[in-house]
Design a protein around this motif. Structure first.
Motif, PDB file in Angstrom:
ATOM      1  N   UNK A   1      -5.430  -8.803  -4.148  1.00  0.00           N
ATOM      2  CA  UNK A   1      -4.847  -9.847  -4.994  1.00  0.00           C
ATOM      3  C   UNK A   1      -3.329  -9.803  -4.866  1.00  0.00           C
ATOM      4  N   UNK A   2      -2.688 -10.868  -5.298  1.00  0.00           N
ATOM      5  CA  UNK A   2      -1.225 -10.904  -5.278  1.00  0.00           C
ATOM      6  C   UNK A   2      -0.654  -9.790  -6.145  1.00  0.00           C
ATOM      7  N   UNK A   3      -1.324  -9.530  -7.263  1.00  0.00           N
ATOM      8  CA  UNK A   3      -0.866  -8.465  -8.157  1.00  0.00           C
ATOM      9  C   UNK A   3      -0.964  -7.105  -7.474  1.00  0.00           C
ATOM     10  N   UNK A   4      -2.060  -6.873  -6.764  1.00  0.00           N
ATOM     11  CA  UNK A   4      -2.219  -5.610  -6.049  1.00  0.00           C
ATOM     12  C   UNK A   4      -1.118  -5.437  -5.006  1.00  0.00           C
ATOM     13  N   UNK A   5      -0.829  -6.509  -4.306  1.00  0.00           N
ATOM     14  CA  UNK A   5       0.213  -6.425  -3.285  1.00  0.00           C
ATOM     15  C   UNK A   5       1.571  -6.153  -3.922  1.00  0.00           C
ATOM     16  N   UNK A   6       1.849  -6.803  -5.044  1.00  0.00           N
ATOM     17  CA  UNK A   6       3.119  -6.567  -5.742  1.00  0.00           C
ATOM     18  C   UNK A   6       3.214  -5.126  -6.233  1.00  0.00           C
ATOM     19  N   UNK A   7       2.086  -4.579  -6.618  1.00  0.00           N
ATOM     20  CA  UNK A   7       2.066  -3.208  -7.151  1.00  0.00           C
ATOM     21  C   UNK A   7       1.986  -2.141  -6.067  1.00  0.00           C
ATOM     22  N   UNK A   8       2.015  -2.556  -4.825  1.00  0.00           N
ATOM     23  CA  UNK A   8       2.073  -1.594  -3.731  1.00  0.00           C
ATOM     24  C   UNK A   8       0.765  -0.905  -3.391  1.00  0.00           C
TER      25      UNK A   8
END
Length: 332
Positions: free
Chosen positions: A252-259
């Motif tokens: 998810x975009x959130x996962x990618x943002x969270x590294x």
């Protein structure tokens, strides 16, 4: 496809008689190599291959990792496991309980032919208790996979590697595992290389192994994802996202943002896995020490071991067998 939860049984004598009737060559196990369905298998492991081929029942949700040995299998297993099960096992550095920290990748993602080989005589493993999605691995060529895999919607991820690096990695692997069981094996790198070029090595010929999955990936891209080790090394994060999307669990975009992607890449790197105590001792597969799966993992390391004339011979074979089908490798 309905699954049978009852144990199945092979006609053990039939398999033994079949194997005894097939062509043999020497190999790096004293049991040697046996030619079965146009590929060379370790005679020691072939009963498990045949049992797997006859009895495995695929689920549509299954994911199968496939490779020819020494092509990045251990690394891909760790990446795929971490991505597929990240909801259950947080890959964050703060999670000291992640399975990869205390289990070798081969203990987490089983080779199916080894699972079938490891059963009591005549019996096959009951795999129905594995929760979906199941993640398994095999070295078996595409056309020799069980019919249930071909008929199902399960996913197949294939990784290959420049044959020049593969033959060197194989030789080092052969040199360090089960040295006492190599009475029937090759006596020198040159002899080993010659047999490799003839296609006489475990799960060889390499060109037919690669082309089977290469063609399948072009004909059925929703079924078979074809990866090159060199591309995975060059852009691990990008290819990890590609693998995850193919398995049906995109980041998810959130996962990618969270590294999360970077956390998995770091945890599964060769340098990280190699330093874990669990990967320095023990045997996840009875025939091989876990430490033997971690050497250099470098691209182009073949130049330090193969003479120019040997390299030219193998390059010509690659040009003749792989290039006509659009499968090429960058040569340093």
């Amino acid at each position: 496809m309905a699954e049978n939860s009852e144990p199945s049984y092979d006609d053990q004598q039939e398999i033994e008689e079949l194997i005894s009737s097939l062509p043999k060559r020497k190999g790096w196990h004293s049991s040697g190599l046996t030619l079965y369905q146009n590929f060379w298998y370790s005679s020691k492991f072939l009963p498990g291959v045949i049992s797997f081929q006859r009895h495995f029942l695929a689920r549509d949700s299954d994911v199968l990792i496939v490779s020819k040995p020494k092509s990045g299998t251990t690394w891909l297993k760790s990446l795929a496991f971490s991505a597929l099960y990240r909801a259950q096992f947080n890959p964050s550095e703060a999670n000291a309980n992640h399975p990869l920290l205390y289990s070798n990748p081969h203990a987490l993602v089983h080779f199916l032919e080894q699972k079938y080989r490891g059963q009591p005589a005549g019996q096959v493993p009951d795999l129905t208790g594995f929760a979906n999605p199941r993640l398994f691995a095999t070295h078996v060529p595409y056309d020799s996979l069980p019919e249930s895999i071909h008929r199902s919607h399960c996913k197949v991820i294939y990784i290959c590697r420049n044959p020049l690096d593969v033959v060197v990695s194989l030789w080092h692997f052969v040199a360090q595992v089960d040295a006492g069981d190599r009475a029937g094996g090759w006596s020198s790198m040159e002899e080993f290389f010659d047999n490799f070029c003839q296609g006489i090595d475990g799960y060889g010929p390499f060109w037919d192994h690669m082309l089977g999955y290469w063609k399948a990936s072009q004909e059925r891209p929703e079924k078979v994802l074809f990866l090159k080790y060199e591309d995975l090394k060059e852009d691990t994060a990008g290819n990890l996202k590609r693998i995850s999307e193919f398995m049906g669990v995109p980041f998810s975009e959130e996962e990618e943002r969270n590294g999360v992607v970077e956390e998995i890449v770091k945890m599964c790197s060769l340098s990280s896995l190699k330093e874990l105590e669990v990967n320095k001792t023990g045997r996840s597969i009875s025939s091989f020490e876990d430490k033997s799966y971690f050497r250099k993992g470098e691209v182009g390391d073949w130049v330090n071991y193969i003479s120019p004339s040997m390299a030219e011979r193998l390059k010509n074979i690659m040009e003749e067998t792989l290039s006509p089908f659009g499968l090429t490798f960058r040569i340093n």
